[in-house]
Design a protein around this motif. Structure first.
Motif, PDB file in Angstrom:
ATOM      1  N   PHE A 176      68.280 -10.263 -68.821  1.00 51.33           N
ATOM      2  CA  PHE A 176      68.332 -10.675 -67.417  1.00 51.33           C
ATOM      3  C   PHE A 176      67.088 -10.159 -66.684  1.00 51.33           C
ATOM      4  O   PHE A 176      66.462 -10.891 -65.894  1.00 51.33           O
ATOM      5  CB  PHE A 176      69.605 -10.127 -66.776  1.00 51.33           C
ATOM      6  CG  PHE A 176      69.714 -10.383 -65.308  1.00 51.33           C
ATOM      7  CD1 PHE A 176      69.924 -11.658 -64.825  1.00 51.33           C
ATOM      8  CD2 PHE A 176      69.610  -9.335 -64.400  1.00 51.33           C
ATOM      9  CE1 PHE A 176      70.028 -11.896 -63.455  1.00 51.33           C
ATOM     10  CE2 PHE A 176      69.716  -9.558 -63.038  1.00 51.33           C
ATOM     11  CZ  PHE A 176      69.918 -10.847 -62.564  1.00 51.33           C
ATOM     12  N   GLY A 177      66.728  -8.906 -66.957  1.00 50.03           N
ATOM     13  CA  GLY A 177      65.525  -8.337 -66.346  1.00 50.03           C
ATOM     14  C   GLY A 177      64.263  -9.048 -66.786  1.00 50.03           C
ATOM     15  O   GLY A 177      63.346  -9.284 -65.988  1.00 50.03           O
ATOM     16  N   LEU A 216      71.817 -27.483 -66.723  1.00 53.64           N
ATOM     17  CA  LEU A 216      72.817 -27.033 -65.751  1.00 53.64           C
ATOM     18  C   LEU A 216      72.271 -25.889 -64.903  1.00 53.64           C
ATOM     19  O   LEU A 216      72.446 -25.858 -63.679  1.00 53.64           O
ATOM     20  CB  LEU A 216      74.096 -26.595 -66.477  1.00 53.64           C
ATOM     21  CG  LEU A 216      75.235 -26.092 -65.583  1.00 53.64           C
ATOM     22  CD1 LEU A 216      75.767 -27.222 -64.713  1.00 53.64           C
ATOM     23  CD2 LEU A 216      76.356 -25.495 -66.435  1.00 53.64           C
ATOM     24  N   MET A 217      71.587 -24.945 -65.555  1.00 55.93           N
ATOM     25  CA  MET A 217      71.043 -23.798 -64.834  1.00 55.93           C
ATOM     26  C   MET A 217      69.931 -24.215 -63.874  1.00 55.93           C
ATOM     27  O   MET A 217      69.852 -23.730 -62.742  1.00 55.93           O
ATOM     28  CB  MET A 217      70.511 -22.757 -65.816  1.00 55.93           C
ATOM     29  CG  MET A 217      71.591 -22.050 -66.624  1.00 55.93           C
ATOM     30  SD  MET A 217      72.772 -21.147 -65.605  1.00 55.93           S
ATOM     31  CE  MET A 217      71.723 -19.895 -64.903  1.00 55.93           C
ATOM     32  N   LEU A 218      69.059 -25.124 -64.325  1.00 60.41           N
ATOM     33  CA  LEU A 218      67.924 -25.525 -63.496  1.00 60.41           C
ATOM     34  C   LEU A 218      68.335 -26.453 -62.355  1.00 60.41           C
ATOM     35  O   LEU A 218      67.712 -26.457 -61.293  1.00 60.41           O
ATOM     36  CB  LEU A 218      66.856 -26.208 -64.361  1.00 60.41           C
ATOM     37  CG  LEU A 218      66.169 -25.318 -65.397  1.00 60.41           C
ATOM     38  CD1 LEU A 218      65.141 -26.104 -66.187  1.00 60.41           C
ATOM     39  CD2 LEU A 218      65.504 -24.113 -64.733  1.00 60.41           C
ATOM     40  N   ALA A 254      75.957 -15.158 -68.865  1.00 60.07           N
ATOM     41  CA  ALA A 254      75.711 -14.914 -70.292  1.00 60.07           C
ATOM     42  C   ALA A 254      76.972 -15.184 -71.111  1.00 60.07           C
ATOM     43  O   ALA A 254      76.932 -15.850 -72.156  1.00 60.07           O
ATOM     44  CB  ALA A 254      75.239 -13.479 -70.507  1.00 60.07           C
ATOM     45  N   TYR A 255      78.124 -14.695 -70.622  1.00 64.30           N
ATOM     46  CA  TYR A 255      79.383 -14.898 -71.331  1.00 64.30           C
ATOM     47  C   TYR A 255      79.793 -16.371 -71.308  1.00 64.30           C
ATOM     48  O   TYR A 255      80.199 -16.939 -72.332  1.00 64.30           O
ATOM     49  CB  TYR A 255      80.475 -14.040 -70.684  1.00 64.30           C
ATOM     50  CG  TYR A 255      81.832 -14.180 -71.351  1.00 64.30           C
ATOM     51  CD1 TYR A 255      82.079 -13.592 -72.585  1.00 64.30           C
ATOM     52  CD2 TYR A 255      82.849 -14.909 -70.744  1.00 64.30           C
ATOM     53  CE1 TYR A 255      83.307 -13.729 -73.196  1.00 64.30           C
ATOM     54  CE2 TYR A 255      84.092 -15.049 -71.349  1.00 64.30           C
ATOM     55  CZ  TYR A 255      84.308 -14.461 -72.581  1.00 64.30           C
ATOM     56  OH  TYR A 255      85.526 -14.605 -73.202  1.00 64.30           O
ATOM     57  N   GLY A 256      79.671 -17.005 -70.143  1.00 62.53           N
ATOM     58  CA  GLY A 256      80.027 -18.420 -70.038  1.00 62.53           C
ATOM     59  C   GLY A 256      79.161 -19.294 -70.924  1.00 62.53           C
ATOM     60  O   GLY A 256      79.651 -20.253 -71.542  1.00 62.53           O
ATOM     61  N   ALA A 257      77.861 -18.964 -71.007  1.00 55.31           N
ATOM     62  CA  ALA A 257      76.956 -19.741 -71.861  1.00 55.31           C
ATOM     63  C   ALA A 257      77.381 -19.643 -73.326  1.00 55.31           C
ATOM     64  O   ALA A 257      77.316 -20.628 -74.073  1.00 55.31           O
ATOM     65  CB  ALA A 257      75.528 -19.229 -71.697  1.00 55.31           C
ATOM     66  N   ALA A 258      77.823 -18.445 -73.730  1.00 57.93           N
ATOM     67  CA  ALA A 258      78.246 -18.252 -75.119  1.00 57.93           C
ATOM     68  C   ALA A 258      79.547 -19.007 -75.418  1.00 57.93           C
ATOM     69  O   ALA A 258      79.708 -19.595 -76.487  1.00 57.93           O
ATOM     70  CB  ALA A 258      78.419 -16.765 -75.409  1.00 57.93           C
ATOM     71  N   GLY A 295      71.647 -16.788 -72.371  1.00 60.71           N
ATOM     72  CA  GLY A 295      72.341 -16.981 -71.103  1.00 60.71           C
ATOM     73  C   GLY A 295      71.851 -16.033 -70.033  1.00 60.71           C
ATOM     74  O   GLY A 295      71.577 -16.439 -68.893  1.00 60.71           O
ATOM     75  N   ALA A 296      71.705 -14.761 -70.381  1.00 58.51           N
ATOM     76  CA  ALA A 296      71.244 -13.767 -69.409  1.00 58.51           C
ATOM     77  C   ALA A 296      69.789 -14.020 -69.014  1.00 58.51           C
ATOM     78  O   ALA A 296      69.405 -13.852 -67.852  1.00 58.51           O
ATOM     79  CB  ALA A 296      71.387 -12.360 -70.001  1.00 58.51           C
ATOM     80  N   PHE A 297      68.966 -14.435 -69.980  1.00 54.65           N
ATOM     81  CA  PHE A 297      67.552 -14.725 -69.716  1.00 54.65           C
ATOM     82  C   PHE A 297      67.417 -15.828 -68.660  1.00 54.65           C
ATOM     83  O   PHE A 297      66.652 -15.702 -67.692  1.00 54.65           O
ATOM     84  CB  PHE A 297      66.864 -15.138 -71.017  1.00 54.65           C
ATOM     85  CG  PHE A 297      65.420 -15.553 -70.853  1.00 54.65           C
ATOM     86  CD1 PHE A 297      64.434 -14.618 -70.624  1.00 54.65           C
ATOM     87  CD2 PHE A 297      65.057 -16.888 -70.931  1.00 54.65           C
ATOM     88  CE1 PHE A 297      63.104 -14.997 -70.471  1.00 54.65           C
ATOM     89  CE2 PHE A 297      63.744 -17.278 -70.784  1.00 54.65           C
ATOM     90  CZ  PHE A 297      62.761 -16.334 -70.557  1.00 54.65           C
ATOM     91  N   PHE A 298      68.191 -16.912 -68.813  1.00 54.32           N
ATOM     92  CA  PHE A 298      68.099 -18.010 -67.863  1.00 54.32           C
ATOM     93  C   PHE A 298      68.753 -17.663 -66.529  1.00 54.32           C
ATOM     94  O   PHE A 298      68.339 -18.178 -65.476  1.00 54.32           O
ATOM     95  CB  PHE A 298      68.688 -19.290 -68.456  1.00 54.32           C
ATOM     96  CG  PHE A 298      67.668 -20.083 -69.224  1.00 54.32           C
ATOM     97  CD1 PHE A 298      66.823 -20.951 -68.576  1.00 54.32           C
ATOM     98  CD2 PHE A 298      67.541 -19.925 -70.593  1.00 54.32           C
ATOM     99  CE1 PHE A 298      65.857 -21.659 -69.268  1.00 54.32           C
ATOM    100  CE2 PHE A 298      66.590 -20.625 -71.298  1.00 54.32           C
ATOM    101  CZ  PHE A 298      65.744 -21.503 -70.635  1.00 54.32           C
TER     102      PHE A 298
END
Length: 569
Positions: free
Chosen positions: A70-71, A205-207, A242-246, A256-259
């Protein structure tokens, strides 16, 4: 009272010993990360004494991976990458390929399968973001052109590694590992396409939605004025996404955390989000490194010293030589090549994540994880020595080698104006130092009024783009008199320094005055003290950012308020 409290004992031992060893490492001028890894080794099952709960540590490390990634996403800058893309993209790809081939070669020579060798080579090919940024920052070159190239190079490596992390699970069966749910279908290409489509759907979805929803949510929380709620919202967003992406898209926690971090970067609260989440990210990052250290078997240093030496040689010699050669081929000076190669001569967090995934999938043997760990510990510990040796080595090589002297002094085609440059850029022009956010705005205003100018900019790619548009530009640090001479400072009407170069601004002004006593000098500063000193010395007209902002705001307030005041009387 029940004293069976493995979570508390694991946290207490992990944090306590990591603090002590991290402090000692920093005192020895070694990155604290080495101390965290050693703390994990001490409380791990491979050493005598207290043994922490490995399963709990593994789950805590997953949280560490999420917050760490995430960082990385929060600080990921596509703009920084695009500024050096012509060298960073091909350089990183070639260097990662060579390092992977070397790692795969030695692994297969040891009798490992080609799949294990491939994963092992990839683990050795990616440098540590944490170590590189701290090393460049400690030496004051993070914001220099050399620092930007190294960071851009690392960004490409990070993106390539994220892609590998996505593709490893569906390819596990082909690579000789455990057949996962993702890799169980008969057609491997179909599985890969399905995986990439899932990743693409998540990214879309993220973008599309994430870029709108996350900033809106942060704004709603920020309006409450509660600092702890804002911090909670940032951390909850990182872990939940991150959890939802997995669960929904079957991508890794890391991706997930990266995005989540990348999308949050788009928000106006990105800096606050980074600051508020930093303590928690740092704490769990420490636990991640401690948990990685728990998986290390120190016996590998005694049982297989030649294997360890081979790994360290690939990381510190093979990768360095590859990076050195690539930078030189792109016609950068020898000093730039040496800084970039030293920056990348280590491995870290991404290597641990990939090696851990490889072990979990049954592709990489446990020995591989220990060798990656050994290589990381040794390369990170020795990396500061590499940086310290750059300047003495450069002087010695240049003194001994005619070829090295030519490489250091060779003419950069962008370091001088072409012979075809129009006369209006050579006499009575403005020399504009820096083509960043401020420099671009000044250049645009000059273009609108048809005022000729020559740009002096350290970023060669920016100079190349300017020349492609028919603009006059030279590459180099304007603190070097040769750069201002190439910009024809002797015949210029004005020198405008649009970059906040605290160290070089006086030298630029002195060079301009010597070559052109009548020249007008305009300077930009970020420091009130520096602006007062420059004004006191009569260096030129000085603009201090906060002061100019205050003037602009005051003018706006007074112009709005004045009519009302007059009407009232």
């Amino acid at each position: 009272m029940d004293h069976h409290i493995p979570l508390i004992t694991t946290l207490a031992a992990g944090f306590g010993i990591a603090l002590l060893l991290g402090f000692i490492a920093e005192k020895l001028k070694i990155p604290a990360l080495v101390g965290y890894l050693l703390a994990g080794i001490i409380i791990g099952p491979a050493t005598p004494g207290f043994v922490a709960d490995v399963q709990l540590a593994g789950q805590l490390s997953e949280i560490g991976v999420m917050l760490l990634m995430f960082g990385v996403g929060l600080h990921f800058s596509l703009k920084d990458l695009m500024a050096v893309k012509r060298i960073a993209v091909p350089g990183a790809v070639v260097q990662m390929t060579l390092a992977t081939v070397l790692g795969m070669g030695v692994a297969m020579f040891w009798g490992w399968g080609w799949g294990a060798g491939l994963v092992f080579g990839l683990c050795l090919s990616c440098a540590s973001t944490v170590v590189l940024l701290k090393a460049l920052e400690a030496r004051g070159v993070l914001e220099s052109q050399n620092g930007r190239i190294a960071v851009g190079w690392l960004v490409v490596e990070d993106l390539a590694t994220v892609l590998v992390l996505v593709l490893l699970p569906p390819l596990a069966g082909v690579l000789g590992g455990n057949v996962t749910e993702q890799s169980s279908s008969g057609n491997i290409w179909l599985t890969i396409v399905q995986t990439l489509l899932q990743v693409a759907a998540f990214i879309a979805l993220m973008l599309i939605a994430g870029r709108r929803v996350l900033p809106w949510l942060l704004w709603q929380v920020a309006k409450t004025g509660s600092r702890e709620l804002f911090t909670l919202s940032v951390v909850a967003a990182a872990i939940s996404i991150a959890y939802g992406a997995a669960i929904v898209f079957h991508v890794s926690f890391a991706l997930g955390a990266f995005f989540a971090g990348m999308v949050m970067r788009e928000s106006e609260f990105s800096h606050r989000a980074a600051d508020e989440s930093l303590p928690l990210r740092d704490a769990f990052a420490v636990l991640f490194f401690v948990s990685v250290g728990m998986l290390f078997k120190p016996a590998v240093l005694i049982e297989e010293p030649l294997h360890v030496l081979a790994v360290v040689a690939i990381i510190m010699i093979g990768k360095s030589i590859a990076a050195l050669g690539i930078v030189i081929l792109f016609k950068y000076p020898l000093s730039t090549a040496m800084i970039v190669s030293a920056s990348l001569a280590q491995i870290g967090e991404f290597s641990f994540i990939m090696a851990g995934l490889g072990v979990n999938l049954g592709i990489l043997p446990q020995e591989g994880m220990s060798l990656v760990m050994a290589g990381a510990l040794i390369s990170i510990a020795l990396n500061p020595l590499l940086f310290a040796a750059i300047e003495p080595s450069r002087r010695w090589i240049i003194g001994k080698s005619r070829v090295a002297r030519r490489l250091e002094r060779r003419q950069d085609p962008y370091a001088q104006l072409p012979m075809t440059t129009e006369r209006k850029y050579l006499e009575g022009q403005i020399v504009l130092v820096g083509y960043g956010r401020v420099g671009r705005r000044i250049a645009a205003a000059l273009d609108e009024r048809g005022i000729p100018y020559v740009v002096a900019e350290q970023n060669r790619e920016a100079v190349e783009d300017l020349r492609a548009k028919g603009k006059a530009a030279v590459a180099g640090n304007a603190a070097d008199p040769a750069v201002l001479i190439q910009a024809h400072i002797a015949q210029a009407a004005m020198l405008v320094v649009a970059t906040p170069d605290t160290l070089g601004v006086r030298q630029m002004a002195d060079t301009a005055r010597k070559l052109n006593p009548q020249i007008e000098i305009v300077l930009r500063t970020h420091s009130e003290e520096e602006s007062e000193l420059l004004r006191g010395d009569g260096t030129g007209t000085v603009f201090f950012g906060e002061e100019e902002l205050a003037k602009g705001m005051t003018h706006h307030v007074l112009t709005r308020f004045a009519p009302k005041k007059n009407n009232g009387h």
